[in-house]
Scaffold this motif. Structure first.
Motif, PDB file in Angstrom:
ATOM      1  N   ALA A  85       0.830  -1.212   0.000  1.00  0.00           N
ATOM      2  CA  ALA A  85       0.000   0.000   0.000  1.00  0.00           C
ATOM      3  C   ALA A  85       0.861   1.257   0.000  1.00  0.00           C
ATOM      4  O   ALA A  85       0.555   2.241  -0.690  1.00  0.00           O
ATOM      5  N   LEU A  86       1.948   1.234   0.758  1.00  0.00           N
ATOM      6  CA  LEU A  86       2.826   2.402   0.854  1.00  0.00           C
ATOM      7  C   LEU A  86       3.577   2.634  -0.452  1.00  0.00           C
ATOM      8  O   LEU A  86       3.752   3.778  -0.889  1.00  0.00           O
ATOM      9  N   GLU A  87       4.002   1.558  -1.090  1.00  0.00           N
ATOM     10  CA  GLU A  87       4.679   1.682  -2.390  1.00  0.00           C
ATOM     11  C   GLU A  87       3.737   2.271  -3.445  1.00  0.00           C
ATOM     12  O   GLU A  87       4.146   3.059  -4.302  1.00  0.00           O
ATOM     13  N   LYS A  88       2.472   1.898  -3.369  1.00  0.00           N
ATOM     14  CA  LYS A  88       1.467   2.427  -4.301  1.00  0.00           C
ATOM     15  C   LYS A  88       1.339   3.948  -4.148  1.00  0.00           C
ATOM     16  O   LYS A  88       1.240   4.674  -5.145  1.00  0.00           O
ATOM     17  N   VAL A  89       1.370   4.439  -2.906  1.00  0.00           N
ATOM     18  CA  VAL A  89       1.289   5.872  -2.655  1.00  0.00           C
ATOM     19  C   VAL A  89       2.543   6.572  -3.187  1.00  0.00           C
ATOM     20  O   VAL A  89       2.465   7.615  -3.845  1.00  0.00           O
ATOM     21  N   ALA A  90       3.715   5.998  -2.911  1.00  0.00           N
ATOM     22  CA  ALA A  90       4.971   6.591  -3.388  1.00  0.00           C
ATOM     23  C   ALA A  90       5.006   6.648  -4.915  1.00  0.00           C
ATOM     24  O   ALA A  90       5.452   7.652  -5.503  1.00  0.00           O
TER      25      ALA A  90
END
Length: 219
Positions: free
Chosen positions: A134-139
């Motif tokens: 999920a965090l990689e998707k935001v980045a």
């Protein structure tokens, strides 16, 4: 969702933060009030470089019901972790509006967000494969963006959902959005901005502490 919050203010009253007008109220599922504002900045060689202006909006009536245990407190402090945790966990709609002052690459902002949120998740022992994804998707969402002055990043946290939506708007481009479908990541993004002494903008959390001190000390 994000575009709805970028439409028109409920009224025309505004508060200026570094010359950037923030409406005192915006339309959400309910009317959301501006309860705190500030900037992100850094000091380099004795010069204060300001990057973003921030406005924090939420359902003020709903939040006051959630904060009754602080009623009558003389002065809320930025270091009051319990208060800011209660603010983050309150089941009310919240919107964070971040307006760019100094242009940077969106990737720089994305890396800062990813690193700060990951550190918070690791410290809370809540970082696993789902959170990483999920965090990689935001980045990745911010990777291709360019933060010109006046560009707006909006974080929308619904009252009942354990998720969030991020939108990015800049002149000459269509608004872009990404959903944050992981509850832990959505919570830690809130904590990045609203997390008291550990928040990215101390002027914003000081403003929140002062605002709620005034509300909670009134009869």
């Amino acid at each position: 969702m994000g575009s709805e919050h970028e439409k028109a203010a409920v009224d025309t009253a505004t508060v200026e933060v570094e010359g950037i007008p923030f409406p005192q109220e915006i339309a959400g599922a309910k009317t959301l009030s501006l309860v705190g504002h500030g900037v992100t900045d850094i000091e380099i060689h004795f010069l204060q470089i300001k990057f973003n202006a921030i406005g924090v909006y939420l359902d003020e009536g709903g939040i006051m019901e959630h904060l009754q245990s602080w009623k009558g407190k003389d002065q809320l402090q930025v270091e009051d972790d319990a208060f800011f945790s209660a603010l983050v966990s309150a089941p009310v709609e919240k919107v964070l509006r971040v307006v760019v002052i100094k242009e940077i690459k969106g990737s720089q902002y994305g890396v800062q967000l990813e690193s700060s949120v990951r550190d918070r998740l690791v410290a809370a022992d809540r970082y696993d494969d789902d959170e990483e994804e999920a965090l990689e998707k935001v980045a990745e969402f911010f990777q291709s963006k360019y933060f010109r002055p006046g560009s707006v990043v909006t974080f929308h946290f619904p009252a009942t959902a354990t998720a969030a939506e991020i939108s990015f708007a800049t002149e000459g481009k269509d608004e872009a959005k990404v959903a944050v479908e992981n509850a832990a990541v959505a919570e830690m993004i809130q904590r990045w901005y609203l997390g008291g002494a550990s928040a990215v903008s101390q002027t914003t959390v000081r403003s929140l502490a002062d605002h709620f001190t005034a509300l909670l000390s009134s009869p």
